[in-house]
Design an enzyme around this catalytic site. Structure first.
Site, PDB file in Angstrom:
ATOM      1  N   LYS A  76      -2.875   1.529  -1.944  1.00  0.00           N
ATOM      2  CA  LYS A  76      -3.347   0.222  -1.486  1.00  0.00           C
ATOM      3  C   LYS A  76      -4.686   0.404  -0.784  1.00  0.00           C
ATOM      4  O   LYS A  76      -4.857   1.364  -0.021  1.00  0.00           O
ATOM      5  CB  LYS A  76      -2.307  -0.383  -0.529  1.00  0.00           C
ATOM      6  CG  LYS A  76      -2.617  -1.817  -0.101  1.00  0.00           C
ATOM      7  CD  LYS A  76      -1.489  -2.388   0.755  1.00  0.00           C
ATOM      8  CE  LYS A  76      -1.759  -3.837   1.171  1.00  0.00           C
ATOM      9  NZ  LYS A  76      -0.662  -4.408   1.979  1.00  0.00           N
ATOM     10  N   SER A 151       1.068  -9.011   0.568  1.00  0.00           N
ATOM     11  CA  SER A 151      -0.295  -8.671   0.258  1.00  0.00           C
ATOM     12  C   SER A 151      -0.463  -7.483  -0.694  1.00  0.00           C
ATOM     13  O   SER A 151      -1.542  -7.325  -1.264  1.00  0.00           O
ATOM     14  CB  SER A 151      -1.045  -8.381   1.557  1.00  0.00           C
ATOM     15  OG  SER A 151      -0.521  -7.230   2.198  1.00  0.00           O
ATOM     16  N   SER A 175       4.951  -7.599   3.023  1.00  0.00           N
ATOM     17  CA  SER A 175       3.931  -7.304   2.015  1.00  0.00           C
ATOM     18  C   SER A 175       4.241  -6.187   1.033  1.00  0.00           C
ATOM     19  O   SER A 175       3.519  -6.034   0.051  1.00  0.00           O
ATOM     20  CB  SER A 175       2.598  -6.990   2.692  1.00  0.00           C
ATOM     21  OG  SER A 175       1.923  -8.183   2.964  1.00  0.00           O
TER      22      SER A 175
HETATM   23  N1  GLN Z   1       2.631 -12.703   4.143  1.00  0.00           N
HETATM   24  C1  GLN Z   1       2.593 -12.292   5.506  1.00  0.00           C
HETATM   25  C2  GLN Z   1       1.275 -12.666   6.112  1.00  0.00           C
HETATM   26  O1  GLN Z   1       0.547 -13.332   5.496  1.00  0.00           O
HETATM   27  C3  GLN Z   1       2.853 -10.810   5.604  1.00  0.00           C
HETATM   28  C4  GLN Z   1       1.701  -9.985   5.226  1.00  0.00           C
HETATM   29  C5  GLN Z   1       1.972  -8.521   5.345  1.00  0.00           C
HETATM   30  O2  GLN Z   1       3.109  -8.091   5.391  1.00  0.00           O
HETATM   31  N2  GLN Z   1       0.903  -7.756   5.456  1.00  0.00           N
HETATM   32  O3  GLN Z   1       0.950 -12.307   7.207  1.00  0.00           O
END
Ligand code: GLN
Length: 484
Positions: A76, A151, A175
Site C-alpha cells: 500500500k 482505503s 480499510s
Molecule cells: N473508512 C474509514 C475512514 O474513512 C476508515 C479508513 C481506514 O481504515 N483507513 O476513515
C-alpha cells in the site's frame, strides 16, 4: 501461477520450477495488461522489482531462503519505501521519495520478498471507496462500475485481479477488511501494537494498524509471520515473543463458541449480505462450532466516536505537511503564513480537508470536553462491551460491510452514508482488537460478500485457523472475476 497459494509459490521457487525473476515478470506483465483499466497501482518500477527478484534468486540458490523469499508483494502506498516514491495517494506527496523504509518494508526485505509496486488508496487512507485518491479512482475487478472499497482498495483490487499474489494494507476503521470484503479477498487487521507503525504514514495513530491482504487465511498467516515484530521506533509497538500465526490452521472447530451480536443483524443490513452470512454460519455449525447470542450495546456509537477521534488525531498528524519539511510547496506565495496556507490548500483533497477541519474543531478550547473527551469515554464503553462478550464466546462473527460494493459515485456526495460503510468494522479499531474479513458468497449483481471475524487480543492464530477451516470446507475464496 497467478492463482497459486503462497505455499505453492514458495515450493515452486524452492524446487526451481520457476525463478523469482520469472514470477515477478509474470505479475508485472499482468499489471501492465490490467492496470490501465483498474488503476490498482500508483507506482510500478520494473527495474526496481526485478533487481530485488534477482537478489532473491541468489538467496534461493545459496540455500539461505526464508519461506517467502522471491515472492512478489504489492505494498500500500502508505508504507514509505526507499528508492520508490510514496504518495499516500495525495498531491501533497506526489513526488516524495523516502530516505528510509517503513518497518514493515524492512521486515519483508529481510524475508527476501520482492516489492511489486505501490497500490492505490484513498488519500491519506481517508475513505471507504478509493474515490478520494489524487491518482484517480480504482475500479472493482468484479464490476468495473463499482468501487473496490477503501482505503486499501488498490491492494484488494490487485489481489482480485491476480495482479499480485499478496499485499499489505492498513486499517484505521476498516480499510483492510471492507475492501477485502468488496473485492472477494481475505484481509486481517492484527491486535493494535502488533505491526509497527514506523514509516506507515500516520492517519489516526491510536487506531492505525498495518496488516496482510491475500487470497486465503493460510496466506495471511504466512504474511503476518513476516510483518510482526517489536520495533522500538514505534512507541506503541508491543514487546512480545515472535509467534507462528499458522500454528492453528489445522485445529478442528469442535466446540468453538461463535458469538453473534444481535445489533449486527438488524436494520441497515442488506438482505443479500444477511443471506450469505447466514449460510456461512450454517457451515461453521457443520464444522462443530457452537453459536452464542451476544450483544454489543454500545456498538452503534462507534461511528460517531470514531469520526471525532480519528479526525482529531489526523488534524494533528497532518500538521507536518506544511510545505517546509517535505511534500508540496505552493509555487508562489507571500509570507510564511501564506506559504503554509497555499501549500496545504493546494496539496490536500476535499475529504482530507474535511477531516482536518472536524479534528481541529473538536479539539478546540470549549469543544474538547463536549466532543473529544466524550468520544474517548464512548471508546472505553465499546471496549468493555467486547470484554464482556469474550467471556461468552471465542470469536465474534457477522457481516464486514452492510452492502456489497456500491457503484462509483453512489455515496460520494453524502459523507455520512459513506461513513456508515464501516459500521461493523470500526469498533475493533476503537478497542484495538484483531479482526478480519474473508469471502463468504455473493450478493446483489453477483458482487462478493465478506464475513467479519473479531477475536480477543492476540488470538490471530485462532482466528486464522477458524477462517482456514471454513476455507477448506468451502470455495468462495477461490472464485475470480470474469474476464480477468
Ligand atoms: N473508512 C474509514 C475512514 O474513512 C476508515 C479508513 C481506514 O481504515 N483507513 O476513515
Amino acid at each position: 501461477m497467478q492463482n497459486a497459494s503462497l505455499k505453492q509459490l514458495s515450493a515452486a521457487l524452492a524446487a526451481k520450477q520457476i525463478s523469482s525473476v520469472e514470477l515477478t515478470r509474470l505479475f508485472l506483465d499482468r499489471i501492465k495488461a490490467l492496470n490501465g483499466d483498474l488503476n490498482a497501482f500508483i507506482t510500478v518500477d520494473e527495474g526496481f522489482s526485478l533487481a530485488q527478484a534477482k537478489a532473491a534468486d541468489a538467496r534461493l540458490a545459496a540455500g539461505t531462503a526464508d519461506p517467502l523469499t522471491g515472492i512478489p508483494i504489492a505494498h500500500k502506498d502508505i508504507f514509505v519505501t526507499r528508492g520508490m516514491r510514496t504518495t499516500c495517494a495525495s498531491k501533497m506527496l506526489e513526488n516524495y521519495v523516502s530516505p528510509y523504509d517503513a518497518h514493515v518494508i524492512e521486515q519483508f526485505s529481510a524475508a527476501g520478498t520482492v516489492t511489486l509496486g505501490k497500490t492505490n488508496m484513498d488519500e491519506f487512507a481517508m475513505g471507504s471507496s478509493n474515490e478520494t485518491s489524487y491518482f484517480g479512482k480504482v475500479k472493482n475487478p468484479w464490476a468495473r462500475e463499482a468501487v473496490p472499497g477503501g482505503s486499501s482498495g488498490g491492494a484488494a483490487a490487485s489481489l482480485a485481479a491476480r495482479m499480485a499474489p499478496a499485499a499489505t494494507g492498513t486499517d484505521t476503521g476498516g480499510s483492510i477488511r471492507q475492501p477485502a470484503a468488496l473485492c472477494g479477498v481475505s484481509g486481517l487487521k492484527p491486535t493494535y501494537g502488533t505491526v509497527s507503525r514506523f514509516g506507515m504514514i500516520a492517519f489516526a495513530s491510536s487506531l492505525d494498524q498495518g496488516g496482510p491482504m491475500a487470497k486465503s487465511a493460510e496466506d495471511l498467516g504466512l504474511l503476518l509471520n513476516v510483518m510482526t515484530g517489536f520495533d522500538p521506533r514505534d512507541s506503541t509497538s508491543l514487546e512480545r515473543d515472535k509467534e507462528d500465526y499458522t500454528r492453528d490452521l489445522d485445529r478442528p472447530l469442535q466446540g468453538l463458541r461463535i458469538g453473534l451480536p444481535k445489533e449486527h443483524f438488524g436494520e441497515g443490513l442488506g438482505a443479500d449480505v444477511a443471506k450469505a452470512i447466514e449460510a456461512a454460519l450454517t457451515e461453521f455449525k457443520k464444522l462443530g462450532a457452537i453459536i452464542v447470542d451476544i450483544s454489543l450495546p454500545n456498538g452503534r456509537l462507534s461511528v460517531p466516536a470514531y469520526y471525532v477521534i480519528a479526525p482529531a488525531e489526523a488534524s494533528s498528524n497532518l500538521s507536518r505537511f506544511d510545505g517546509v519539511r517535505y511534500g508540496h510547496r505552493a509555487p508562489e506565495y507571500g509570507d510564511l503564513m501564506d506559504m503554509y496556507k497555499k501549500s496545504r490548500a493546494q496539496g490536500f483533497g476535499a475529504e482530507v480537508k474535511r477531516r482536518i477541519l472536524i479534528g481541529t474543531y473538536v479539539l478546540s478550547h470549549g469543544y474538547y470536553d463536549a466532543y473529544y473527551l466524550k468520544a474517548q469515554k464512548l471508546r472505553r464503553l465499546i471496549a468493555q462491551d467486547f470484554k464482556a462478550a469474550f467471556e461468552q464466546c471465542d470469536l465474534i462473527l457477522g457481516p464486514t460491510s452492510p452492502s456489497v460494493a456500491f457503484d462509483i459515485g453512489a455515496k460520494a456526495a453524502d459523507p455520512v452514508q459513506m461513513y456508515l460503510n464501516d459500521i461493523y468494522t470500526i469498533a475493533a479499531n476503537l478497542a484495538g482488537l484483531p479482526a478480519m474479513s474473508i469471502p463468504c458468497g455473493f450478493g446483489n449483481h453477483g458482487r462478493p460478500v465478506g464475513l467479519h471475524i473479531v477475536g480477543n487480543y492476540f488470538t490471530e492464530a485462532r482466528m486464522l485457523g477458524a477462517a482456514h477451516q471454513y476455507q477448506q470446507a468451502t470455495d468462495w475464496h477461490t472464485h475470480q472475476p470474469q474476464g480477468i
